[in-house]
Design a protein around this motif. Structure first.
Motif, PDB file in Angstrom:
ATOM      1  N   ARG A   1       6.624  -8.592  -3.025  1.00  0.00           N
ATOM      2  CA  ARG A   1       6.626  -8.618  -4.409  1.00  0.00           C
ATOM      3  C   ARG A   1       5.883  -9.487  -4.995  1.00  0.00           C
ATOM      4  O   ARG A   1       5.587 -10.589  -4.241  1.00  0.00           O
ATOM      5  N   VAL A   2       5.163  -9.653  -6.023  1.00  0.00           N
ATOM      6  CA  VAL A   2       4.576 -10.943  -6.955  1.00  0.00           C
ATOM      7  C   VAL A   2       3.426 -10.612  -6.382  1.00  0.00           C
ATOM      8  O   VAL A   2       2.397 -10.151  -6.649  1.00  0.00           O
TER       9      VAL A   2
ATOM     10  N   TYR B   1      -1.350  -9.519  -2.248  1.00  0.00           N
ATOM     11  CA  TYR B   1      -2.374  -9.236  -1.830  1.00  0.00           C
ATOM     12  C   TYR B   1      -3.154  -9.197   0.313  1.00  0.00           C
ATOM     13  O   TYR B   1      -3.867  -9.463   0.803  1.00  0.00           O
ATOM     14  N   CYS B   2      -1.930  -9.506   0.900  1.00  0.00           N
ATOM     15  CA  CYS B   2      -2.234  -9.605   2.518  1.00  0.00           C
ATOM     16  C   CYS B   2      -2.228  -8.281   2.210  1.00  0.00           C
ATOM     17  O   CYS B   2      -3.483  -7.432   3.025  1.00  0.00           O
ATOM     18  N   THR B   3      -1.606  -7.791   1.746  1.00  0.00           N
ATOM     19  CA  THR B   3      -1.043  -6.354   2.312  1.00  0.00           C
ATOM     20  C   THR B   3      -2.451  -5.129   1.511  1.00  0.00           C
ATOM     21  O   THR B   3      -2.770  -4.895   2.105  1.00  0.00           O
ATOM     22  N   GLN B   4      -2.973  -5.534   0.826  1.00  0.00           N
ATOM     23  CA  GLN B   4      -3.566  -5.122   0.248  1.00  0.00           C
ATOM     24  C   GLN B   4      -5.180  -4.959   0.701  1.00  0.00           C
ATOM     25  O   GLN B   4      -6.370  -4.103   1.417  1.00  0.00           O
TER      26      GLN B   4
ATOM     27  N   SER C   1       0.009  -3.259 -15.413  1.00  0.00           N
ATOM     28  CA  SER C   1      -0.568  -4.602 -15.878  1.00  0.00           C
ATOM     29  C   SER C   1      -1.785  -4.557 -14.723  1.00  0.00           C
ATOM     30  O   SER C   1      -1.860  -3.824 -13.817  1.00  0.00           O
ATOM     31  N   ALA C   2      -2.323  -5.242 -15.908  1.00  0.00           N
ATOM     32  CA  ALA C   2      -4.012  -5.435 -14.790  1.00  0.00           C
ATOM     33  C   ALA C   2      -3.098  -6.284 -13.513  1.00  0.00           C
ATOM     34  O   ALA C   2      -4.037  -6.648 -12.056  1.00  0.00           O
TER      35      ALA C   2
ATOM     36  N   VAL D   1      -3.813  -5.601  -6.791  1.00  0.00           N
ATOM     37  CA  VAL D   1      -3.423  -6.110  -5.612  1.00  0.00           C
ATOM     38  C   VAL D   1      -2.429  -5.405  -5.176  1.00  0.00           C
ATOM     39  O   VAL D   1      -1.845  -5.520  -3.963  1.00  0.00           O
ATOM     40  N   ASN D   2      -2.577  -4.310  -6.036  1.00  0.00           N
ATOM     41  CA  ASN D   2      -2.085  -2.789  -4.848  1.00  0.00           C
ATOM     42  C   ASN D   2      -2.669  -1.702  -5.084  1.00  0.00           C
ATOM     43  O   ASN D   2      -1.730  -0.744  -5.096  1.00  0.00           O
TER      44      ASN D   2
END
Length: 385
Positions: free
Chosen positions: A20-21, A26-29, A61-62, A67-68
């Motif tokens: 989360r967060v 960011y890694c998984t994107q 949310s932006a 990142v998702n």
């Protein structure tokens, strides 16, 4: 965004993402942009960044949108046995598990990597993103980007010389942790091609924050001096700073004597390159204030954007100091594909360019639990919260 025929460099790789967060997502994107199938497992309340706004668009949310993408969302409640069993079911066909729970959480659920998951799924690569790691004096403690910036010394070297320590304006620790997590996962997957075995990847915000303190750490280890704040100036190089022009600030990043000679020639002050105070980089560092006065006397006669382009085209590294809006509008940003606009989605493009298997943007960021029904999960786990 629709599916494309281009599989991507990581096509066929399945990643179960419990993060989360920011750092983990960011890694998984990154992995998802390059073709991996990302199953984003969220608790019934969802990733908290879904509520981190404004701004919002269509309920997203932006921050979350950023990142998702390229992920499916499944809601599971690991406090319930059914949720834990559903996770194990998904892991049976997966290559990677990424999580950023507080160290020891998976173990309390009976899902520890060493004791359970590595035995049941010997090829599984597990990546744990944490604040400080699992052991040591700070082991197991929670970490957030800004707090770690403070704890690892980054804030102490950021800001103006006469000001106080300052948080770096982007969540640099979270972002570099996400990058290192992606790199660590790829290292483990590469090793798996030889051994046939998975392993655990340990990436902490604290370690990653320390890792980017260059050249401050080597400077201190060599000289014994405590690094301080230098504002926009570089502690080891000059001219490497922001300078006033007629219209806007210009950042000069002059890294060697040849570049400095070109700069002085283009500014019609070649004598500065021969001045004993400025003839070498070490001299320019010691006399940086005097050099800045000399350069700004010439620079303030020029338009920033026009001069920046002329300098860089003549081999002098520099950049006009732009706003985010100005950067987005710049034609080179668009040319490099760094702004993605597709099917109503806008976001930052992938910075890694592969010639045969480029990044693709296949899926919009998902609604909470949007994809539960696509998987064979126990009925009690199909709630979308």
């Amino acid at each position: 965004m629709g599916e494309t025929k281009s599989g991507g460099a990581l096509a066929g790789l399945r990643v179960v993402d419990l993060t989360r967060v920011l750092g983990g997502p960011y890694c998984t994107q990154i992995l998802g942009d390059h073709g991996a199938e990302i199953l984003k497992i969220e608790p019934p309340g969802g990733d908290e960044t879904r509520a981190w706004g404004p701004p919002f668009k269509d309920g997203f949310s932006a921050y979350f949108l950023g990142v998702n993408r390229n992920k499916r969302s499944i809601v599971l409640d690991f406090a319930q046995e059914a949720g834990r069993e559903a996770l194990l079911h998904l892991l049976a066909d997966s290559d990677v598990l990424v999580e950023n729970f507080k160290p020891g959480t998976l173990e309390r659920w009976g899902l520890g990597f060493k004791e359970v998951l590595s035995q049941r799924f010997p090829r599984l690569v597990h990546c744990c993103v944490s604040g400080f790691g699992a052991d040591g004096p700070l082991g197991g403690l929670p970490g957030y980007d800004a707090a770690v910036q403070a704890a690892c010394g980054l804030m102490s070297v950021n800001g103006e010389p006469d000001g106080g320590p300052l948080r770096i304006g982007v969540p640099i620790v979270d972002l570099v942790t996400g990058l290192n997590a992606a790199l660590g996962i790829m290292l483990a997957l590469q090793e798996r091609t030889r051994s046939g075995k998975g392993q655990s990847v340990d990436v902490s915000l604290y370690d990653c924050g320390i890792s980017v303190l260059h050249p401050q750490i080597p400077n201190h280890l060599l000289s014994g001096k405590v690094p301080g704040r230098t504002g926009n100036a570089h502690p080891n190089i000059s001219p490497y700073d922001s300078y006033a022009t007629k219209t806007a600030p210009l950042f000069l990043a002059v890294g060697n004597d040849g570049q400095f000679a070109k700069l002085t020639s283009l500014l019609r002050c070649p004598h500065l390159a021969k001045d004993e105070r400025f003839a070498s980089n070490s001299g320019r560092v010691l006399n940086r204030d005097a050099l800045k006065r000399e350069l700004e006397e010439r620079l303030t006669q020029h338009d920033c954007e026009e001069l920046a382009e002329r300098l860089v085209r003549n081999g002098v590294p520099c950049g006009a100091v732009r706003s985010v809006e100005e950067m987005i509008r710049h034609p080179h940003t668009r040319h490099r594909g760094m702004i993605v606009e597709k099917d109503g989605y806008s976001g930052t493009g992938a910075p890694i360019k592969l010639s045969r298997t480029p990044a693709t943007y296949r899926r919009l960021p998902p609604a909470l639990g949007e994809h539960n029904t696509e998987f064979d999960l126990a009925p009690q786990t199909r709630s979308t919260g």
